[in-house]
Every structure is written in structure tokens, then in C-alpha cells.
Design an enzyme around this catalytic site. Sequence first.
Site, short mmCIF file in Angstrom:
data_model
loop_
_atom_site.label_atom_id
_atom_site.label_comp_id
_atom_site.label_asym_id
_atom_site.label_seq_id
_atom_site.Cartn_x
_atom_site.Cartn_y
_atom_site.Cartn_z
N ARG A 143 0.83 -1.22 0.00
CA ARG A 143 0.00 0.00 0.00
C ARG A 143 0.86 1.27 0.00
NH1 ARG A 143 -5.31 -1.06 3.78
NH2 ARG A 143 -6.05 -2.91 2.73
N ASP B 22 -15.99 9.28 8.98
CA ASP B 22 -14.88 8.36 8.71
C ASP B 22 -13.58 9.11 9.00
OD1 ASP B 22 -14.89 5.51 6.96
OD2 ASP B 22 -12.95 6.53 7.07
C1 LIG Z 1 -14.50 -1.71 6.07
S1 LIG Z 1 -15.08 -0.06 6.16
C2 LIG Z 1 -16.77 -0.34 6.67
C3 LIG Z 1 -17.76 0.53 5.92
C4 LIG Z 1 -19.22 0.33 6.30
N1 LIG Z 1 -19.46 0.58 7.69
C5 LIG Z 1 -19.68 -1.06 5.91
O1 LIG Z 1 -19.86 -1.92 6.78
O2 LIG Z 1 -19.85 -1.30 4.71
C6 LIG Z 1 -14.31 0.52 7.68
C7 LIG Z 1 -14.18 2.03 7.75
O3 LIG Z 1 -13.75 2.41 9.07
C8 LIG Z 1 -12.87 3.52 8.95
N2 LIG Z 1 -11.99 3.62 10.13
C9 LIG Z 1 -10.96 2.81 10.47
N3 LIG Z 1 -10.36 3.25 11.58
C10 LIG Z 1 -11.02 4.37 11.97
C11 LIG Z 1 -10.86 5.28 13.05
N4 LIG Z 1 -9.89 5.14 13.97
N5 LIG Z 1 -11.73 6.31 13.14
C12 LIG Z 1 -12.72 6.46 12.23
N6 LIG Z 1 -12.92 5.65 11.17
C13 LIG Z 1 -12.07 4.60 11.04
C14 LIG Z 1 -12.09 3.23 7.68
O4 LIG Z 1 -11.52 4.41 7.11
C15 LIG Z 1 -13.14 2.57 6.78
O5 LIG Z 1 -13.70 3.46 5.85
#
Ligand SMILES: C[S@@+](CC[C@H](N)C(=O)[O-])C[C@H]1O[C@@H](n2cnc3c(N)ncnc32)[C@H](O)[C@@H]1O
Length: 285
Positions: free
Chosen positions: A45, A154
Site C-alpha cells: 500500500r 470516517d
Molecule cells: C470496512 S469499512 C466499513 C464501511 C461500512 N461501515 C460497511 O460496513 O460497509 C471501515 C471504515 O472504518 C474507517 N476507520 C478505520 N479506523 C477508523 C478510526 N480510527 N476512526 C474512524 N474511522 C475509522 C475506515 O476508514 C473505513 O472506511
Amino acid sequence: MNDACHGVERSHTLSNGDFSRLSQFIYDELGIKMPIAKKTMLEARLQKRLRSLGIESFHVYCDYLFSSQGIENEMVQMIDLVTTNKTDFFREPDHFDYLLQNVLPEWVNRHPGKKLVVWSAGCSTGEEPYTLAMVLSQFADSYPGFNYQILATDISTRVLEKAKLAVYDEERVIPVPMTLKKKYLLRSKDKSCQRVRIVPELREKVRFRRLNFMDGDFAMREPIDIIFCRNVIIYFDRPTQEKLLNHFCVHMVPGAYIFMGHSETLSGLDVPLTMVHPTVYRKLK
Ligand SMILES: C[S@@+](CC[C@H](N)C(=O)[O-])C[C@H]1O[C@@H](n2cnc3c(N)ncnc32)[C@H](O)[C@@H]1O
């Protein structure tokens, strides 16, 4: 910037030392656990970033990242690269059935005239909050007077930009039922453009904002009735999950719901939440 002037060998692999600097930072700042097994993934990445910055070694990249200039200019990009943003419209669809059949009818009976506040926490590129907006708008058609607002957050600025734009390839909206597609998706006039956009009436129901779950203050404007935090805590360790869920509870009204991803369980965590349906929990007090 070149390697020679920094006195390091050109290297296309991430040393264990640099990996541990990065993984410690990612854990401390984002809560995301990054075991050594993920080193190759992290390398792949970050490789893109090195190329676009014209940096040839991971070591030089790390030095830059942790310098005051890097903290100011590069951290946001690095965070965008290390987060996993997989999502879909109507992902884990039984959650939306449960919402329509169980949660919303009870809620409108108990709170006539009140605005429902829903939070898509970890909303990625917007498919989850716009799915919620479709379901809630559809519900509003049968309950005149029902009103709602969605907050979608996010940590990644890249996904939030895409979410705000609300433009998706046709193939991304395949899971959206035809009746909702007709109502809530706009087709481009240019037939060769295989894209759709969410209608303005739904876009204005969703407020996007950057929020890091690790921050002490979520700066919420109002208490939350329903949280969707799906497929997010899976990247955190148990103590971080417990801390985050307790922090969510501070912002939830008594009786509020929280929907977790299908592979996420809260069992064993010390949190004031009770399971009312598989992966759906409720704050009772
Ligand atoms: C796999 S996606 C899930 C999206 C959606 N909730 C779904 O289930 O389809 C996880 C998201 O969590 C966000 N994320 C990860 N760590 C985070 C943090 N510390 N604070 C806020 N968002 C975070 C990531 O950027 C990502 O967009």
C-alpha cells in the site's frame, strides 16, 4: 529527496524497525492493529506513495512521515492508505429489514414528532449512509411526519470526498432494489456514462464529517438514536473495542440501538449493551 543524502541503502522492503515505527503509530493514532503478518500488505500500500513522492526507500519515507513537515502534509495520505474501506449498498441486508420491521415502528410510536438521529460510524465511501437514507425515506412515505437526519463519519478524507460526491458506477448499485433505484438514483443524460448519482433529497439528509474514533471528544451536536458501526471494530483489539463502545454509549439515548458487522461480537466486553437480535444491540439505561 534521495537515499544517498540520507545515508541509507536503497531498499524496496520495509525493515522490521520501520515496520514497528509505523505499526505502533497506526495503533496509537487509529486503534488499528497491525501485526507483523500485515507487513507485506502495508509495504504494497505504501509503495504507491513512495512512487508518487519520488522516494525510493521506506526508511526515508518513515523519516519524512514522522518529521514536522510529514506530520503536516503526509499523515492524511498515509491514513487513507492503511484503512480498509470495503463497503456496499445494502451490505448485510437483514439489518435493514430489522430496522424497517422492528426498530422504526416502535420508535415512531414512542417518539411522535421527534426527529430520528442515525450515525453511520465508519461510513467509508457513503454506500451505508445512503442505504440508510433510502430505507428511512421509504419508511417516511408510510409514516407522514416521520423525520430523520444521518451523520456519517470516517477517518479517511479520500473516502469522505467520494461519499460527498455521491456518484457511483452502475455495477455498485446492483444490490439496490429496483423501486428504490427508480426513486433515489439519477442516471446521467449521457448514456455512455455508466454512472448514477444519489438524488439531492437524500444527499441533504446526510451530513459527512471526519472523525477519528481514537479522539477523546466526538463533538456530537445531539444524542444518537441509532448507530451503524459495521465492519470497523474488527480492526481493533479487545481493549480498544471496549473503550470505543463505552464512548459510543455516552452519546446514545436510553433505548438506542447499535448495529455491528456480522462477524463482530460484543460478548465478553464490559459495555452497557444487550443483544436484541444477532449483531444488533441496545442500550437499556
Ligand atoms: C470496512 S469499512 C466499513 C464501511 C461500512 N461501515 C460497511 O460496513 O460497509 C471501515 C471504515 O472504518 C474507517 N476507520 C478505520 N479506523 C477508523 C478510526 N480510527 N476512526 C474512524 N474511522 C475509522 C475506515 O476508514 C473505513 O472506511
